[in-house]
Write an enzyme that holds these catalytic residues in place. Structure first.
Site, PDB file in Angstrom:
ATOM      1  N   ASN A  15      64.668  58.859  26.439  1.00 15.85           N
ATOM      2  CA  ASN A  15      64.242  59.297  27.768  1.00 15.85           C
ATOM      3  C   ASN A  15      63.771  60.743  27.787  1.00 15.85           C
ATOM      4  OD1 ASN A  15      64.826  56.804  28.939  1.00 15.85           O
ATOM      5  ND2 ASN A  15      66.991  57.329  29.130  1.00 15.85           N
ATOM      6  N   HIS A  61      59.367  60.775  35.454  1.00 16.50           N
ATOM      7  CA  HIS A  61      59.392  59.771  36.530  1.00 16.50           C
ATOM      8  C   HIS A  61      59.311  60.457  37.898  1.00 16.50           C
ATOM      9  CE1 HIS A  61      61.275  56.297  33.976  1.00 16.50           C
ATOM     10  NE2 HIS A  61      60.002  56.485  33.738  1.00 16.50           N
ATOM     11  N   LYS A 100      63.237  46.504  27.138  1.00 21.36           N
ATOM     12  CA  LYS A 100      63.385  46.936  28.529  1.00 21.36           C
ATOM     13  C   LYS A 100      62.269  46.290  29.340  1.00 21.36           C
ATOM     14  CE  LYS A 100      65.642  51.419  28.353  1.00 21.36           C
ATOM     15  NZ  LYS A 100      65.471  52.847  28.664  1.00 21.36           N
ATOM     16  N   ARG A 134      70.383  55.598  22.739  1.00 20.88           N
ATOM     17  CA  ARG A 134      69.074  55.167  23.254  1.00 20.88           C
ATOM     18  C   ARG A 134      68.596  56.091  24.375  1.00 20.88           C
ATOM     19  NH1 ARG A 134      66.678  49.068  24.317  1.00 20.88           N
ATOM     20  NH2 ARG A 134      64.631  49.778  25.017  1.00 20.88           N
ATOM     21  N   HIS A 170      61.394  61.883  30.406  1.00 20.78           N
ATOM     22  CA  HIS A 170      61.250  60.815  31.396  1.00 20.78           C
ATOM     23  C   HIS A 170      61.926  61.105  32.734  1.00 20.78           C
ATOM     24  CE1 HIS A 170      59.556  58.633  28.082  1.00 20.78           C
ATOM     25  NE2 HIS A 170      59.338  57.568  28.827  1.00 20.78           N
ATOM     26  N   LYS A 210      61.885  53.534  16.918  1.00 22.47           N
ATOM     27  CA  LYS A 210      62.440  52.826  18.082  1.00 22.47           C
ATOM     28  C   LYS A 210      63.401  51.738  17.629  1.00 22.47           C
ATOM     29  CE  LYS A 210      61.896  51.263  22.632  1.00 22.47           C
ATOM     30  NZ  LYS A 210      61.130  51.224  23.847  1.00 22.47           N
ATOM     31  N   GLU A 267      71.577  50.892  25.822  1.00 23.08           N
ATOM     32  CA  GLU A 267      71.525  52.284  26.308  1.00 23.08           C
ATOM     33  C   GLU A 267      72.865  52.814  26.802  1.00 23.08           C
ATOM     34  OE1 GLU A 267      67.698  53.536  28.074  1.00 23.08           O
ATOM     35  OE2 GLU A 267      68.921  54.640  29.509  1.00 23.08           O
ATOM     36  N   ARG A 317      66.370  31.347  34.189  1.00 23.50           N
ATOM     37  CA  ARG A 317      67.379  32.200  33.518  1.00 23.50           C
ATOM     38  C   ARG A 317      66.951  32.590  32.103  1.00 23.50           C
ATOM     39  NH1 ARG A 317      71.029  28.458  35.892  1.00 23.50           N
ATOM     40  NH2 ARG A 317      71.716  29.270  37.892  1.00 23.50           N
ATOM     41  N   HIS A 344      51.926  57.571  33.743  1.00 17.45           N
ATOM     42  CA  HIS A 344      53.253  57.679  33.108  1.00 17.45           C
ATOM     43  C   HIS A 344      53.202  58.641  31.919  1.00 17.45           C
ATOM     44  CE1 HIS A 344      57.192  56.265  31.751  1.00 17.45           C
ATOM     45  NE2 HIS A 344      56.675  56.183  30.541  1.00 17.45           N
ATOM     46  N   GLU A 399      53.826  59.478  24.321  1.00 13.98           N
ATOM     47  CA  GLU A 399      55.003  58.757  23.793  1.00 13.98           C
ATOM     48  C   GLU A 399      55.092  58.929  22.273  1.00 13.98           C
ATOM     49  OE1 GLU A 399      57.322  57.436  25.677  1.00 13.98           O
ATOM     50  OE2 GLU A 399      56.332  57.055  27.600  1.00 13.98           O
TER      51      GLU A 399
HETATM   52  P1  NAD Z   1      48.987  50.016  32.128  1.00 17.13           P
HETATM   53  O1  NAD Z   1      49.570  48.767  31.638  1.00 17.13           O
HETATM   54  O2  NAD Z   1      48.782  50.160  33.594  1.00 17.13           O
HETATM   55  O3  NAD Z   1      47.607  50.263  31.385  1.00 17.13           O
HETATM   56  C1  NAD Z   1      46.820  51.372  31.768  1.00 17.13           C
HETATM   57  C2  NAD Z   1      45.401  50.923  32.139  1.00 17.13           C
HETATM   58  O4  NAD Z   1      44.718  50.580  30.940  1.00 17.13           O
HETATM   59  C3  NAD Z   1      45.348  49.696  33.026  1.00 17.13           C
HETATM   60  O5  NAD Z   1      44.323  49.885  33.970  1.00 17.13           O
HETATM   61  C4  NAD Z   1      44.951  48.584  32.071  1.00 17.13           C
HETATM   62  O6  NAD Z   1      44.236  47.555  32.695  1.00 17.13           O
HETATM   63  C5  NAD Z   1      44.075  49.316  31.086  1.00 17.13           C
HETATM   64  N1  NAD Z   1      44.024  48.740  29.742  1.00 17.13           N
HETATM   65  C6  NAD Z   1      45.049  48.209  29.043  1.00 17.13           C
HETATM   66  N2  NAD Z   1      44.644  47.888  27.804  1.00 17.13           N
HETATM   67  C7  NAD Z   1      43.332  48.198  27.720  1.00 17.13           C
HETATM   68  C8  NAD Z   1      42.376  48.125  26.690  1.00 17.13           C
HETATM   69  N3  NAD Z   1      42.697  47.704  25.467  1.00 17.13           N
HETATM   70  N4  NAD Z   1      41.102  48.521  26.953  1.00 17.13           N
HETATM   71  C9  NAD Z   1      40.786  48.996  28.191  1.00 17.13           C
HETATM   72  N5  NAD Z   1      41.655  49.123  29.191  1.00 17.13           N
HETATM   73  C10 NAD Z   1      42.919  48.740  28.961  1.00 17.13           C
HETATM   74  O7  NAD Z   1      49.844  51.291  31.683  1.00 17.13           O
HETATM   75  P2  NAD Z   1      50.538  51.724  30.326  1.00 17.13           P
HETATM   76  O8  NAD Z   1      50.290  53.179  30.249  1.00 17.13           O
HETATM   77  O9  NAD Z   1      50.215  50.852  29.201  1.00 17.13           O
HETATM   78  O10 NAD Z   1      52.072  51.481  30.663  1.00 17.13           O
HETATM   79  C11 NAD Z   1      52.724  52.172  31.695  1.00 17.13           C
HETATM   80  C12 NAD Z   1      53.875  51.323  32.185  1.00 17.13           C
HETATM   81  O11 NAD Z   1      54.770  51.084  31.102  1.00 17.13           O
HETATM   82  C13 NAD Z   1      54.685  51.962  33.269  1.00 17.13           C
HETATM   83  O12 NAD Z   1      54.941  51.003  34.258  1.00 17.13           O
HETATM   84  C14 NAD Z   1      55.969  52.363  32.583  1.00 17.13           C
HETATM   85  O13 NAD Z   1      57.077  52.379  33.452  1.00 17.13           O
HETATM   86  C15 NAD Z   1      56.099  51.291  31.555  1.00 17.13           C
HETATM   87  N6  NAD Z   1      56.916  51.652  30.386  1.00 17.13           N
HETATM   88  C16 NAD Z   1      57.875  50.788  29.998  1.00 17.13           C
HETATM   89  C17 NAD Z   1      58.650  51.070  28.884  1.00 17.13           C
HETATM   90  C18 NAD Z   1      59.661  50.071  28.420  1.00 17.13           C
HETATM   91  O14 NAD Z   1      60.437  50.391  27.503  1.00 17.13           O
HETATM   92  N7  NAD Z   1      59.684  48.888  28.964  1.00 17.13           N
HETATM   93  C19 NAD Z   1      58.442  52.247  28.171  1.00 17.13           C
HETATM   94  C20 NAD Z   1      57.442  53.115  28.585  1.00 17.13           C
HETATM   95  C21 NAD Z   1      56.680  52.801  29.711  1.00 17.13           C
HETATM   96  N1  GLY Z   2      61.240  53.667  26.778  1.00 16.92           N
HETATM   97  C1  GLY Z   2      62.583  54.033  26.528  1.00 16.92           C
HETATM   98  C2  GLY Z   2      63.410  52.916  25.969  1.00 16.92           C
HETATM   99  O1  GLY Z   2      62.907  51.861  25.641  1.00 16.92           O
HETATM  100  O2  GLY Z   2      64.577  53.068  25.865  1.00 16.92           O
END
Ligand code: NAD
Ligand code: GLY
Length: 350
Positions: free
Chosen positions: A238, A245, A142, A234, A241, A220, A230, A120, A257, A184
């Site tokens: 999006n 998405h 998130k 907040r 997005h 942020k 949200e 939890r 993404h 972003e």
């Molecule tokens: P990711 O984590 O898949 O990273 C992209 C690629 O880069 C992967 O292959 C990873 O192994 C590689 N990588 C990471 N760091 C590296 C480095 N320093 N050097 C070399 N390679 C590296 O993708 P991302 O673009 O970081 O994140 C996308 C994800 O984030 C999606 O799932 C999306 O839904 C999520 N997201 C979440 C939020 C949130 O608020 N929680 C906001 C935006 C996006």
């Molecule tokens: N990535 C959008 C949020 O964190 O609200």
């Protein structure tokens, strides 16, 4: 180094600077109370930075375990989540121990959701290694995994204890992944910050990382502090997005993404112009900055396909969907659209 203090249901620091990964042990030790940590990473990031992070944590006196999964969005799923839960239980990680997410948004979202639900809730620290994770996903709490039915459909709001963003780690990012994170960054500029927009237009990808990441994290923080769960403003984050998405899902996640969000922002701008909320100069400026960063401004999809995918998104509320549409650079509005009108609106934005 720059520090942004986030004030949400938990107050924590986001530290941004070069060379923070080798200091993570000391930083996490300074939080107090934890003996054991489990580093969660993917199989691209772990060989690059795992040893450095593990050594720093061991030097600070922690017992260190790790869980490494196959890189990519397709791992942000129920079976990897359950495998990680089992790993934590086998270690066993206890209530006062800490999950350390080392990687991009996929690692952060998966590790964060696991930390939120294991026992939890156990402590959680983010070490973002992509630009996207640095400016967006590691901050604000998130966390989620994807379901076969759609992206991020199982998740929790769960704030980390600390975020350490080492700008050196971004140097190994492949260009396309760095550019995807720039989408972003551009999002914050379009939403809130005309000066940042002009700065980015001038520098292109050659911007000052520490300065820009800290600016985005500050924006942020301001939004998360005002509306952590949200309910209102907040939703502005999006921008791009809802369509993004949909684009990601239609491409079977072949389109990243960040690229999908970029195209989604351009579509949102054209939808906004078609509703006479903004003039064509705003659309042109948004397209200009996206192109400056080698990001897409359109998607090769029919309005019908994109509408169907966008409606799977969790931002739908009954017969309505909230669209975030630019009015001017630095001024975006939340517009409630009827689901029945969405396909027509999208057709005007494609
Ligand atoms: P990711 O984590 O898949 O990273 C992209 C690629 O880069 C992967 O292959 C990873 O192994 C590689 N990588 C990471 N760091 C590296 C480095 N320093 N050097 C070399 N390679 C590296 O993708 P991302 O673009 O970081 O994140 C996308 C994800 O984030 C999606 O799932 C999306 O839904 C999520 N997201 C979440 C939020 C949130 O608020 N929680 C906001 C935006 C996006
Ligand atoms: N990535 C959008 C949020 O964190 O609200």
């Amino acid at each position: 180094m720059k520090t942004v203090q986030v004030s949400a249901s938990k107050t924590y620091a986001v530290k941004i600077g070069a060379g923070l990964l080798p200091q993570c042990g000391e930083e996490i030790a300074a939080l107090g109370g934890t003996k054991r940590v489990c580093i969660v990473s993917d199989n691209t990031v772990w060989p690059l930075y795992g040893e450095k992070v593990q050594a720093s944590l061991e030097k600070a006196g922690f017992l260190v375990d790790s869980f490494v999964f196959t890189a990519g969005e397709s791992s942000k799923n129920g079976s990897v989540y359950l495998a990680l839960l089992s790993r934590l239980a086998q270690i066993p990680l206890t209530r006062t121990d800490t999950v350390v997410a080392l990687g991009g948004g996929v690692v952060g979202d998966l590790a964060g959701f696991t930390a939120a639900t294991y026992l939890r809730g156990v402590r959680f620290v983010q070490l973002p290694t992509t630009l996207l994770a640095a400016v967006d996903s590691s901050v604000g709490g998130k966390t989620a995994i994807d379901l076969p039915e759609g992206k991020n459909l199982a998740g929790a709001f769960y704030q980390p204890e600390l975020v350490l963003c080492d700008c050196y780690a971004l140097q190994t990012l492949p260009s396309e992944i760095f550019w995807a994170g720039c989408a972003e960054v551009i999002k914050y500029a379009v939403l809130f910050d005309p000066a940042l927009f002009d700065y980015l237009l001038e520098t292109g990808t050659d911007f000052d990382l520490e300065y820009v990441i800290a600016k985005c994290v500050q924006w942020k923080q301001d939004i998360v502090a005002a509306d952590e769960f949200e309910k209102g403003q907040r939703k502005l984050l999006n921008l791009g997005h809802t369509f993004g998405h949909g684009i990601e899902a239609c491409s079977n996640f072949e389109i990243s993404h960040g690229e999908a969000v970029a195209a989604g922002m351009a579509i949102a701008a054209r939808v906004s112009a078609s509703m006479e909320l903004c003039d064509s100069a705003v659309v042109e400026r948004i397209e200009e900055i996206l192109k400056r960063f080698s990001l897409p401004v359109s998607a090769d999809l029919s309005a019908k396909a994109l509408c169907k995918a966008a409606l799977q998104d969790k931002k739908r509320a009954g017969d309505c969907i909230h669209l975030i549409l630019p009015k001017a650079i630095g001024d975006c509005r939340m517009v409630e659209a009827q689901v029945a009108d969405l396909e027509k609106l999208i057709a005007a934005g494609l």
